[in-house]
Design a protein around this motif. Structure first.
Motif, short mmCIF file in Angstrom:
data_model
loop_
_atom_site.label_atom_id
_atom_site.label_comp_id
_atom_site.label_asym_id
_atom_site.label_seq_id
_atom_site.Cartn_x
_atom_site.Cartn_y
_atom_site.Cartn_z
N GLY A 34 0.80 -1.23 0.00
CA GLY A 34 0.00 0.00 0.00
C GLY A 34 0.82 1.27 0.00
O GLY A 34 0.28 2.35 0.20
N SER A 35 2.14 1.17 -0.24
CA SER A 35 2.95 2.39 -0.21
C SER A 35 2.89 3.17 -1.52
O SER A 35 3.26 4.35 -1.59
N GLY A 36 2.44 2.53 -2.60
CA GLY A 36 2.31 3.27 -3.89
C GLY A 36 3.19 2.73 -4.99
O GLY A 36 3.35 3.39 -6.03
N LYS A 37 3.75 1.53 -4.85
CA LYS A 37 4.64 0.97 -5.88
C LYS A 37 3.87 0.73 -7.19
O LYS A 37 4.31 1.11 -8.27
N SER A 38 2.73 0.06 -7.02
CA SER A 38 1.95 -0.22 -8.24
C SER A 38 1.49 1.08 -8.91
O SER A 38 1.32 1.14 -10.14
N ASN A 39 1.31 2.12 -8.09
CA ASN A 39 0.93 3.42 -8.67
C ASN A 39 1.99 3.93 -9.64
O ASN A 39 1.67 4.58 -10.64
N THR A 40 3.30 3.63 -9.34
CA THR A 40 4.35 4.08 -10.27
C THR A 40 4.22 3.33 -11.61
O THR A 40 4.36 3.94 -12.68
N ALA A 41 3.92 2.00 -11.52
CA ALA A 41 3.75 1.23 -12.76
C ALA A 41 2.58 1.82 -13.57
O ALA A 41 2.66 1.97 -14.80
N GLU A 42 1.51 2.17 -12.85
CA GLU A 42 0.35 2.76 -13.55
C GLU A 42 0.67 4.14 -14.11
O GLU A 42 0.11 4.56 -15.13
N ALA A 43 1.61 4.84 -13.41
CA ALA A 43 2.05 6.14 -13.92
C ALA A 43 2.68 5.99 -15.30
O ALA A 43 2.48 6.83 -16.19
N PHE A 44 3.44 4.89 -15.49
CA PHE A 44 4.00 4.62 -16.83
C PHE A 44 2.88 4.44 -17.86
O PHE A 44 2.91 5.04 -18.94
N ARG A 45 1.92 3.57 -17.49
CA ARG A 45 0.79 3.34 -18.42
C ARG A 45 0.13 4.67 -18.80
O ARG A 45 -0.15 4.94 -19.97
N PHE A 46 -0.13 5.44 -17.76
CA PHE A 46 -0.81 6.72 -17.94
C PHE A 46 -0.05 7.61 -18.93
O PHE A 46 -0.61 8.10 -19.92
N ALA A 47 1.26 7.77 -18.68
CA ALA A 47 2.05 8.67 -19.51
C ALA A 47 2.15 8.16 -20.94
O ALA A 47 2.27 8.95 -21.89
N LEU A 48 2.09 6.83 -21.10
CA LEU A 48 2.21 6.27 -22.45
C LEU A 48 0.88 6.28 -23.22
O LEU A 48 0.78 5.77 -24.31
N GLY A 49 -0.15 6.82 -22.55
CA GLY A 49 -1.41 7.00 -23.28
C GLY A 49 -2.47 5.95 -23.01
O GLY A 49 -3.39 5.77 -23.80
N GLU A 50 -2.35 5.26 -21.88
CA GLU A 50 -3.33 4.23 -21.56
C GLU A 50 -4.74 4.84 -21.53
O GLU A 50 -4.96 5.91 -20.96
N GLN A 51 -5.67 4.14 -22.17
CA GLN A 51 -7.04 4.63 -22.21
C GLN A 51 -7.96 3.85 -21.28
O GLN A 51 -9.07 4.30 -20.99
N SER A 52 -7.50 2.68 -20.87
CA SER A 52 -8.36 1.87 -20.01
C SER A 52 -8.18 2.28 -18.56
O SER A 52 -7.10 2.16 -17.98
N MET A 53 -9.27 2.79 -17.98
CA MET A 53 -9.23 3.21 -16.58
C MET A 53 -9.02 2.01 -15.67
O MET A 53 -8.36 2.08 -14.65
N LYS A 54 -9.62 0.91 -16.11
CA LYS A 54 -9.57 -0.30 -15.29
C LYS A 54 -8.13 -0.76 -15.08
O LYS A 54 -7.77 -1.18 -13.96
N SER A 55 -7.31 -0.64 -16.15
CA SER A 55 -5.93 -1.09 -16.03
C SER A 55 -5.13 -0.15 -15.14
O SER A 55 -3.97 -0.43 -14.82
N MET A 56 -5.75 0.98 -14.75
CA MET A 56 -5.08 1.88 -13.80
C MET A 56 -5.88 1.95 -12.51
O MET A 56 -5.75 2.88 -11.73
N ARG A 57 -6.72 0.95 -12.35
CA ARG A 57 -7.51 0.79 -11.15
C ARG A 57 -8.29 2.06 -10.80
O ARG A 57 -8.25 2.56 -9.67
N GLY A 58 -8.99 2.59 -11.78
CA GLY A 58 -9.82 3.77 -11.51
C GLY A 58 -11.14 3.63 -12.25
O GLY A 58 -11.32 2.73 -13.07
#
Ligand code: ATP
Ligand code: MG
Length: 755
Positions: A34-58
């Motif tokens: 719960g410290s935010g590690k997976s959030n960094t991985a999702e930050a990569f997805r986000f910056a690369l243009g991820e469109q699926s909210m689900k894959s960023m847990r939102g």
């Protein structure tokens, strides 16, 4: 190309700006749950243009923004920036360093920034595809999602494999070409429809143009014919008029002379008829009769005087002076007789008889008593007689003279009558000639009248023809009439050709008749509004030609697009088949490494195209972009990828027979095989190693080191073995404000931090 750093600001648990540098081939991110590690991985997805909210847990874009805590207020925007070293120009941009940044605002609005410039999502994905960073996210394996490659259906798996094989760029190009082709086809339909719409109007205008051209031809024909006709007619009228004037001149002047002559003859005839001669004759005849009468009177007087002379001589011889006895007696007896008769008379007549007797008595007495001497009376009578006789002689002479004069006058009258008859004869001849001349002149007048009517008709004809054929027609005088041999005809030649009433005139009438017919046809052609129609026709034709060219261009571009699509499809098919074969081989190798035996393979299968809509289950961040629409039921077949595994020492086959750990191992073998065949610039693995036992952790570590030769690795892990392979270790902890905190740690610290 090398990943240099990631910078998170307001993204999820990273309330404050946090930067992770990736200076090593393997970077491990460690930290407590719960410290935010997976959030960094999702930050990569986000910056690369991820469109699926689900894959960023939102669920919504807002979920990606730091939501705030008691100590740190929530963020208005979240941004993540990736920096790449692009000295090798793997990203097709002429920059040594490329920064891709994505920002999301609380209202859900997204922004993509490439090296500080705002760009479209498509620009970002296009750019990344060139560096083998596809949109399927095969290079970012989310926590617990390692076996996604196994659990996916064969079509989804095929997409992952295509992406991993770096075929996305081709696919992207092909899609682009297909989009363009669809657009071209649509344009072709539109342009063709426009052309079809225009066609009837154009046909109508062409019909009008034909009419105008026909009219133009008719006008030209009319012009040529009319020029010749009018020239000939003009010559004819001019020369015919001259000819008539000449013809008239001689009879006209003769007529004038004749009129004077007739006048003279008439006067002459009238003069001869005058009765002066006849009057003179009557006078002379009267004079002659008068002289005759006087002569007879004189003869009577002479006779009486001769009687008296004789009585005187007898008396003188018998009784001397006084009355003879027997005369006295005869007187007395006479008286007695008268008185006796008077007794029987009425009183009134008696008185008259007495008066007469008294007068006779007085006469008797006077003769008895008062008589001169008989000698002297006889002398007087003789003298008187001679006087009368000389007078008589004079009268006889006079009578002879008058008779002569009458004779002369009668002769003269006869000869004058002859002369008068001659003048009358001449007068009649002149009048006959005058009638002749009048006939000739009235003939000429009639011809002049006819010519004047022809001249009038000529004027009307010219005005009409000029109105129809144009004012050039008025130049008919300068038109050169040519004969059959092409020689120019002189006016005289033309006139010879046009004698009045002759064949030439008939030919000229035929010419006029033809002209009349042409005029009628021209009027029927109704060439009104000609200029407008010509303009409209030109515009419509130009428009049609433009559309035709447009259509041709579109068809050509559609054709070349079709060719490009075919070429791309061929390339894709080949690369895909080759790639799958290579991945299959690598998969088999990794599988055997992981399981110490067995076999694994990938194969391409044909299957019915499934419903595309079925796998779109996430909320899209952006609806506008890339929202492909395919018809739900397409009976086409498409290629999918099947995974076959066979564990060592086990007879069971099939993915569903694998244990959790076996399944993870198989997934890792496949992920690594894909990365091996076509290494991505970086690979992010979020606790892919979580389920591994110690032996497998070691094998995993070996494979990681092998992979890190080709790709930068960012490993989120709690695994000690994995941490030991990393060059750089980041620890992430949850700070007092509820926000993630980053710290660089040493291996020993990392092990402690990760707990
Ligand atoms: P684990 O080791 O259990 O996987 P982790 O380090 O991967 O843990 P994350 O999943 O990255 O943990 O972090 C989850 C944390 O981030 C949660 O505590 C969650 O409350 C927090 N978080 C997620 N979204 C937000 C947000 N929008 N604002 C604030 N905090 C958030
Ligand atoms: Mg996690």
């Amino acid at each position: 190309m090398r990943l240099k750093s990631i910078e998170l600001n307001g993204f999820k648990s990273f309330a404050k700006k946090t930067t992770l540098d990736f200076g090593s081939a393997i970077t491990a991110i460690v930290g407590p749950n719960g410290s935010g590690k997976s959030n960094t991985a999702e930050a990569f997805r986000f910056a690369l243009g991820e469109q699926s909210m689900k894959s960023m847990r939102g669920r919504r874009g807002e979920d990606l923004l730091w939501n705030g805590s008691q100590l740190i207020p929530r963020a208005g925007r979240a941004s993540v920036r990736l920096s790449f070293d692009n000295t090798d120009r793997m990203l097709p941009l002429d920059f040594d360093e490329v920064a891709i940044e994505r920002v999301v605002n609380r209202d859900g609005g997204n922004e993509y920034i490439l090296n500080g410039s705002s760009v479209r999502l498509r620009d970002v994905t296009g750019l990344l595809a060139a560096a083998n960073i596809g949109t399927s996210g095969h290079h970012i394996i989310s926590q617990g999602q390692a076996d996604r490659v196994l659990s996916a259906n064969s079509r989804e798996r095929r997409e992952m494999v295509e992406d991993a094989l770096g075929l996305t760029g081709f696919l992207y190009k092909r899609e682009e070409a297909e989009r363009k082709l669809a657009k071209a086809a649509e344009n072709i339909r539109e342009v063709a429809a426009l052309r079809r719409e225009l066609a009837p109007h154009l046909r109508f205008l062409q019909g009008q143009m034909k009419k105008i051209e026909d009219a133009q031809k008719l006008r030209g024909d009319l012009m040529t014919r009319a020029l010749e006709y009018f020239k000939r007619e003009s010559v004819y009228l001019r020369l015919a008029r001259t000819l008539l004037e000449e013809e008239r001149s001689s009879p006209a002047s003769e007529s004038i002379t004749l009129a004077q002559r007739i006048e003279g003859l008439r006067a002459q005839v009238a003069a001869k008829r005058n009765d002066a001669g006849a009057g003179e004759l009557v006078r002379l005849e009267a004079e002659s009769r008068g002289a005759q009468g006087r002569r007879e009177e004189l003869l009577r007087q002479v006779g009486r005087i001769e009687g008296e002379i004789a009585a005187h001589e007898r008396l003188a011889r018998t009784v001397g002076p006084g009355l003879p006895a027997e005369e006295t007696l005869r007187f007395a007896e006479e008286v007695e007789k008268n008185l006796e008769q008077a007794l029987a008379l009425p009183e009134r007549e008696l008185k008259e008889r007495i008066k007469s007797l008294l007068s006779a008595a007085r006469d008797f007495l006077k003769r008895l008593g008062r008589q001169d001497s008989p000698q002297q009376s006889a002398d007087d009578l003789l003298e008187k007689k001679s006087r009368l006789e000389s007078e008589l002689k004079r009268l006889e002479e006079e009578e002879v003279r008058v008779a002569g004069a009458i004779r002369d006058l009668r002769h003269e009258i006869e000869s004058e009558k002859d002369a008068s008859r001659e003048a009358e004869r001449e007068l009649f001849a002149a009048m006959a000639r005058r009638s002749e001349l009048e006939a000739v002149l009235s003939g000429l007048t009639a011809r002049e009248g006819a010519l004047a009517r022809e001249a009038d008709r000529f004027k009307t004809d010219i005005a009409e023809a000029a109105a129809l054929a144009g004012h050039g027609l008025l130049e008919y005088e300068s038109y050169e009439v040519r004969g059959a041999d092409g020689e120019r005809l002189s006016d005289a030649d033309i006139f010879d050709d046009l004698p009045a009433g002759g064949q030439g005139r008939a030919t000229q009438e035929e010419r006029r008749h033809k002209i009349e017919r042409l005029k009628i046809r021209l009027e029927e052609a109704g060439a009104s509004g000609g200029e407008e129609v010509v303009k409209e026709h030109r515009e419509a034709t130009e428009r049609d030609q433009f559309l035709e060219r447009e259509l041709l261009d579109l068809e050509q571009s559609a054709e070349s697009l079709g060719k490009i699509i075919n070429e791309l499809s061929e390339t894709l098919a080949k690369r895909f088949a080759d790639g799958v074969a290579q991945v299959s081989t690598q998969f088999d190798t990794y599988f055997q490494t992981m399981f110490g035996g067995g076999t694994a393979s990938l194969s391409i299968v044909e299957e019915k195209k499934s419903l595309r809509g079925a796998h779109i289950e996430d909320d899209d961040l952006e609806q506008a972009d890339d929202s492909d629409e395919l018809s739900d039921e397409e009976e086409e077949t498409e290629e999918g990828i099947e995974v076959s595994v066979s564990l060592p020492h086990k007879r069971l086959k099939g993915l569903h027979m694998l244990s959790g750990g076996e399944r993870t191992l198989t997934s890792i073998a496949l992920i690594f095989a894909l990365s091996q065949v076509n290494p991505p610039p970086f690979l992010i693995l979020d606790e892919t190693d979580a389920a591994l036992d110690e032996a497998n952790s070691k094998r995993y570590g070996d494979m990681i080191e092998e992979l890190s030769k080709k790709s930068q690795l960012i490993l989120i892990t709690h695994n000690r073995e994995t941490m030991s392979r990393a060059g750089v270790l980041y620890g992430i902890t949850m700070g007092s404000g509820g926000a993630s905190k980053l710290l660089s740690v040493k291996f020993e610290e990392a092990v402690a931090v990760a707990k």
